[in-house]
Write an enzyme that holds these catalytic residues in place. Structure first.
Site, PDB file in Angstrom:
ATOM      1  N   ASP A  37       0.825  -1.333   0.091  1.00  0.00           N
ATOM      2  CA  ASP A  37       0.053  -0.018   0.075  1.00  0.00           C
ATOM      3  C   ASP A  37       0.899   1.268   0.119  1.00  0.00           C
ATOM      4  O   ASP A  37       0.667   2.229  -0.739  1.00  0.00           O
ATOM      5  CB  ASP A  37      -1.059  -0.023   1.223  1.00  0.00           C
ATOM      6  CG  ASP A  37      -0.650  -0.236   2.696  1.00  0.00           C
ATOM      7  OD1 ASP A  37       0.773  -0.290   2.687  1.00  0.00           O
ATOM      8  OD2 ASP A  37      -1.369   0.008   3.480  1.00  0.00           O
ATOM      9  N   GLY A 123      -3.176  -7.516  14.519  1.00  0.00           N
ATOM     10  CA  GLY A 123      -2.881  -7.073  13.234  1.00  0.00           C
ATOM     11  C   GLY A 123      -4.094  -7.168  12.364  1.00  0.00           C
ATOM     12  O   GLY A 123      -4.141  -7.344  11.280  1.00  0.00           O
ATOM     13  N   LEU A 124      -5.133  -7.114  13.228  1.00  0.00           N
ATOM     14  CA  LEU A 124      -6.529  -7.137  12.386  1.00  0.00           C
ATOM     15  C   LEU A 124      -7.211  -5.520  12.465  1.00  0.00           C
ATOM     16  O   LEU A 124      -8.435  -5.442  12.238  1.00  0.00           O
ATOM     17  CB  LEU A 124      -7.623  -7.985  13.153  1.00  0.00           C
ATOM     18  CG  LEU A 124      -7.075  -9.421  13.059  1.00  0.00           C
ATOM     19  CD1 LEU A 124      -7.916 -10.332  14.053  1.00  0.00           C
ATOM     20  CD2 LEU A 124      -6.708  -9.936  11.837  1.00  0.00           C
ATOM     21  N   ASP A 171      -5.716  -0.392   5.810  1.00  0.00           N
ATOM     22  CA  ASP A 171      -6.767  -0.728   6.838  1.00  0.00           C
ATOM     23  C   ASP A 171      -7.984   0.135   6.967  1.00  0.00           C
ATOM     24  O   ASP A 171      -9.144  -0.147   7.009  1.00  0.00           O
ATOM     25  CB  ASP A 171      -5.866  -0.846   8.477  1.00  0.00           C
ATOM     26  CG  ASP A 171      -4.507  -1.424   8.119  1.00  0.00           C
ATOM     27  OD1 ASP A 171      -4.365  -2.396   7.141  1.00  0.00           O
ATOM     28  OD2 ASP A 171      -3.734  -1.056   8.960  1.00  0.00           O
TER      29      ASP A 171
HETATM   30  C1  GLA Z   1      -0.104  -2.390   8.344  1.00  0.00           C
HETATM   31  C2  GLA Z   1      -0.203  -1.082   7.770  1.00  0.00           C
HETATM   32  C3  GLA Z   1      -0.782  -1.295   6.436  1.00  0.00           C
HETATM   33  C4  GLA Z   1      -0.084  -2.054   5.603  1.00  0.00           C
HETATM   34  C5  GLA Z   1       0.325  -3.402   6.202  1.00  0.00           C
HETATM   35  C6  GLA Z   1       1.044  -4.175   5.306  1.00  0.00           C
HETATM   36  O1  GLA Z   1      -1.422  -3.049   8.448  1.00  0.00           O
HETATM   37  O2  GLA Z   1      -1.360  -0.294   8.545  1.00  0.00           O
HETATM   38  O3  GLA Z   1      -1.124   0.166   6.021  1.00  0.00           O
HETATM   39  O4  GLA Z   1       1.292  -1.261   5.259  1.00  0.00           O
HETATM   40  O5  GLA Z   1       0.764  -3.207   7.392  1.00  0.00           O
HETATM   41  O6  GLA Z   1       0.433  -4.436   4.376  1.00  0.00           O
END
Ligand code: GLA
Length: 380
Positions: A37, A123-124, A171
């Site tokens: 991203d 990580g969600l 996200d």
């Molecule tokens: C985290 C960041 C996202 C993206 C991911 C890796 O979730 O918040 O913006 O960069 O890592 O894909």
């Protein structure tokens, strides 16, 4: 009791009387397109059935009164006079208010109770859910039109400029724009997206390793910088603009580390675009293969996996009915995601839990998830 009912009950208890509305903004899982991203590339996340709920009521003044029912903690601030104080959940909401005010949207005060079930730190994207729920709450009480893309940018700005976390746009975009039953192929440069239906007969399963990302912020920023170095070499602003042919023609002139980082990003963009195509065509098997390849690339080239994630992915891949599995999100801990045939999913969940527990002596969490709608007001 559903969280929606519970948040209303908490509101009655704390503020007395009824809320005007309940808003919801989901967490997310990324199916494919990792660390692309901030390189202006492609991602394909989906909004999950875990979310932040807020029961809210209009105030005629400029004060925001909040209760986090998760932390059993109140907080308040004034919309005409607020600044950053210290790391605290309320700063996400102030950061959103700040972004809205910068856009000259006139904001009204409100009171609200917050309650969520996106696990924090796994990580969600519990923070994106919080930001988008706050933006939705402001838009309801202040009555300004809801622009899902701009609201995602407000959320990202809150995170980058107010809270001080250097994330990309994925996200917030999915928490804002998600659609039930669909993943979202997003071009992170133009912020144009396409909803892609999930194939029939398969489930998306989130596998929380129980390990938490330690030095993730510094490692994340380091990866971003390495990507910028690769951009300099190729004379482009974003790695998205390096064609795979160009990359492979010149790759051996790059220092090894930069080459590996860039190779991940450039091939991941290709995988993500193909994933959207095969998914739209209902080809879950190929989607699974691409997810597997994504994991290998994140593990070996981008080097953002960890032992627990690798173990989880391997255990998952060994189960019948598993079409593909990979780490998801920033990495260094947190969750993996697997694509599993629906009729195998119960046995899959049981086996993965037992095997992972035996191998690592840690208790994983397994969530069979569905793709849900992005930030919205719930019907009464
Ligand atoms: C985290 C960041 C996202 C993206 C991911 C890796 O979730 O918040 O913006 O960069 O890592 O894909």
């Amino acid at each position: 009791m559903t969280l929606e009912k519970k948040v209303v009950e908490e509101f009655r208890k704390y503020f007395g009387g009824e809320p005007d509305e309940v808003v919801r903004a989901p967490g997310r899982v990324n199916l494919i397109g990792e660390h692309t991203d901030y390189n202006g590339g492609f991602v394909m996340p989906m909004a999950i059935n875990r979310a932040m709920f807020m029961a809210i009521r209009y105030r005629s003044d400029k004060e925001v009164h909040l209760l986090s029912a998760d932390f059993h903690q109140p907080a308040r601030f004034r919309l005409d006079d607020f600044k950053y104080l210290k790391p605290h959940w309320v700063e996400y909401i102030k950061g959103v208010a700040n972004g809205l005010q910068k856009r000259k949207l006139p904001l009204q005060g409100w009171e609200g109770v917050m309650l969520g079930d996106v696990p924090r730190g796994s990580g969600l994207s519990s923070s994106a859910a919080l930001e988008l729920a706050a933006a939705k709450a402001f838009s309801e009480v202040s009555n300004f039109p809801w622009d899902p893309v701009d609201m995602a940018v407000v959320g990202q700005e809150a995170e980058n400029d107010w809270v001080g976390v250097n994330c990309g746009i994925m996200d917030q975009m999915i928490s804002s724009c998600g659609q039930a039953g669909h993943a979202y192929l997003l071009d992170c440069r133009s912020l144009e997206g396409r909803h892609v239906p999930l194939p029939d007969g398969v489930k998306v399963v989130i596998l929380d390793t129980g390990t938490r990302r330690g030095l993730v912020d510094s490692a994340y920023n380091e990866r971003r910088q390495q990507c910028e170095e690769a951009c300099e070499f190729f004379g482009v602003a974003l790695l998205r603009d390096v064609r795979p042919e160009t990359f492979f023609a010149k790759a051996d002139q790059l220092p090894e580390l930069t080459r590996k980082r860039a190779r991940h990003v450039i091939t991941e963009d290709q995988r993500t675009l193909e994933a959207a195509e095969v998914m739209a065509a209902g080809n879950a098997e190929r989607l699974g293969e691409l997810m597997d390849q994504s994991h290998v690339s994140l593990r070996d080239d981008f080097e953002v996996s960890n032992d627990a994630l690798n173990e989880m992915v391997e255990i998952s891949r060994a189960q019948p009915g598993c079409l593909g599995a990979r780490m998801t999100g920033a990495g260094f801990g947190g969750c993996a995601v697997a694509l599993v045939q629906s009729d195998a999913v119960d046995v899959f969940a049981e086996n993965v839990m037992a095997n992972y527990n035996r191998e690592t002596k840690t208790e994983p969490a397994v969530y069979v998830t569905e793709a849900t709608q992005g930030a919205c007001r719930l019907e009464k």
